[in-house]
Scaffold this active site. Structure first.
Site, PDB file in Angstrom:
ATOM      1  N   CYS A   1      -5.265   9.292  -3.571  1.00  0.00           N
ATOM      2  CA  CYS A   1      -4.545   8.394  -2.677  1.00  0.00           C
ATOM      3  C   CYS A   1      -3.101   8.189  -3.126  1.00  0.00           C
ATOM      4  O   CYS A   1      -2.211   8.009  -2.296  1.00  0.00           O
ATOM      5  CB  CYS A   1      -5.244   7.041  -2.599  1.00  0.00           C
TER       6      CYS A   1
ATOM      7  N   ARG B   1     -10.378   6.015  10.575  1.00  0.00           N
ATOM      8  CA  ARG B   1      -8.924   5.850  10.703  1.00  0.00           C
ATOM      9  C   ARG B   1      -8.328   6.866  11.679  1.00  0.00           C
ATOM     10  O   ARG B   1      -7.852   6.489  12.744  1.00  0.00           O
ATOM     11  CB  ARG B   1      -8.257   5.961   9.321  1.00  0.00           C
TER      12      ARG B   1
ATOM     13  N   HIS C   1     -11.478   7.430   4.390  1.00  0.00           N
ATOM     14  CA  HIS C   1     -10.612   8.605   4.487  1.00  0.00           C
ATOM     15  C   HIS C   1     -11.346   9.819   3.926  1.00  0.00           C
ATOM     16  O   HIS C   1     -12.167   9.693   3.005  1.00  0.00           O
ATOM     17  CB  HIS C   1      -9.329   8.415   3.666  1.00  0.00           C
TER      18      HIS C   1
ATOM     19  N   ARG D   1      -0.065  -1.481   7.798  1.00  0.00           N
ATOM     20  CA  ARG D   1       0.575  -0.339   7.133  1.00  0.00           C
ATOM     21  C   ARG D   1       1.629   0.360   7.990  1.00  0.00           C
ATOM     22  O   ARG D   1       2.243   1.337   7.538  1.00  0.00           O
ATOM     23  CB  ARG D   1      -0.492   0.672   6.676  1.00  0.00           C
TER      24      ARG D   1
ATOM     25  N   ASP E   1       0.801  -1.222   0.000  1.00  0.00           N
ATOM     26  CA  ASP E   1       0.000   0.000   0.000  1.00  0.00           C
ATOM     27  C   ASP E   1       0.835   1.274   0.000  1.00  0.00           C
ATOM     28  O   ASP E   1       0.281   2.374   0.093  1.00  0.00           O
ATOM     29  CB  ASP E   1      -0.934   0.007   1.217  1.00  0.00           C
TER      30      ASP E   1
END
Length: 294
Positions: A287, A155, A184, A110, A85
């Protein structure tokens, strides 16, 4: 060498385009050399569904080349094996005026990305601030004029909003996301123009998906951005709002047909780029794009 044909008629500027001014951008990107979906940390990810790394690389390259064609700068961070990612560089930090606030990911998958991004910032002359609170960078922090819009709900934690306000000395407006598909803030709001309006009122410089937010956040957005573009659920569901804009050109998913029309009506120039393969990991154009504000 990539070739870039003339934009078709559906992508030509609307009547207000002469009033829109493209502003130079400097972006950080990461080649998806190790892209795959081997775990599930958002509703878009299905590990049982095959992914095509070569296709992801081709689509990513088209986005990269589009930024260069529009006159922007692109810096690259080296991809790290085992961190698929990392391509979603927007989650790697938040940078204003040469100060880079690092990230603390909520999900363990992550967390290996945190140090490589902070090391890159330090090596390239940014003042690095190590975060205390859990937050995921420009995924949940969006700069609009002198104001930071800050997302929470899935998040980034609410305390990170106070931290980002302290680090950058800016007003922070908290917004709560309620649809897990839009985990997000940058999946539900697009900053189209960095210019802030007069008297505290922002004029037509964001687009957003109303159904992604709770009632209070919708009221805040309606009050602060009375001329914002409200995007349909259909266009939101194809990550239409996960865009990058220089104030004139808006890089956008070609599947967000209605939003493309809305952009043209407001004088922006939509520039469609397909990142369908990277959407399998729950990411899109924004992103994959971290703005480096020196």
């Amino acid at each position: 060498m990539s070739t870039h044909p003339t934009l078709p008629q559906t992508q030509q500027p609307g009547p207000e385009a002469a009033e829109r001014i493209a502003q130079h951008r400097r972006y950080l990107m990461c080649r998806p050399e190790h892209f795959t979906v081997s775990y599930r940390i958002n509703p878009w990810m299905e590990p049982a569904r095959p992914t095509d790394t070569a296709k992801a690389l081709r689509q990513w390259q088209e986005l990269h080349d589009t930024y260069l064609r529009l006159g922007h700068e692109v810096e690259l961070i080296d991809p790290v094996p085992g961190l698929p990612d990392m391509v979603y560089t927007a989650n790697g930090g938040f940078i204003i005026d040469g100060r880079a606030l690092g990230v603390r990911f909520r999900v363990p998958e992550r967390r290996g990305e945190e140090r490589p991004f902070m090391d890159w910032f330090a090596a390239h002359g940014f003042e690095v601030i190590e975060p205390v609170e859990v937050q995921e960078g420009e995924g949940d922090f969006l700069l609009v004029g002198d104001t930071i819009l800050a997302g929470t709900g899935f998040r980034s934690v609410g305390d990170s909003h106070r931290e980002v306000a302290d680090v950058f000395g800016r007003e922070v407006v908290s917004l709560r996301l309620i649809d897990p598909r839009f985990y997000h803030l940058d999946t539900a709001i697009a900053v189209l123009d960095p210019v802030q309006g007069h008297s505290g009122v922002d004029r037509a410089n964001i687009a957003y998906l109303p159904t992604a937010f709770d009632d209070h956040s919708r009221a805040v957005l309606a009050e602060r951005f009375p001329d914002a573009i409200a995007v349909s659920d259909e266009d939101g569901a194809v990550f239409g709002l996960n865009t990058a804009s220089d104030g004139r050109n808006v890089i956008v998913s070609p599947r967000a047909v209605g939003f493309i029309g809305q952009l043209r009506d407001r004088g922006y120039i939509p520039v469609p780029v397909d990142l369908s393969e990277l959407l399998l990991g729950g990411g899109g154009i924004k992103c994959c794009t971290l703005e480096l504000r020196g």
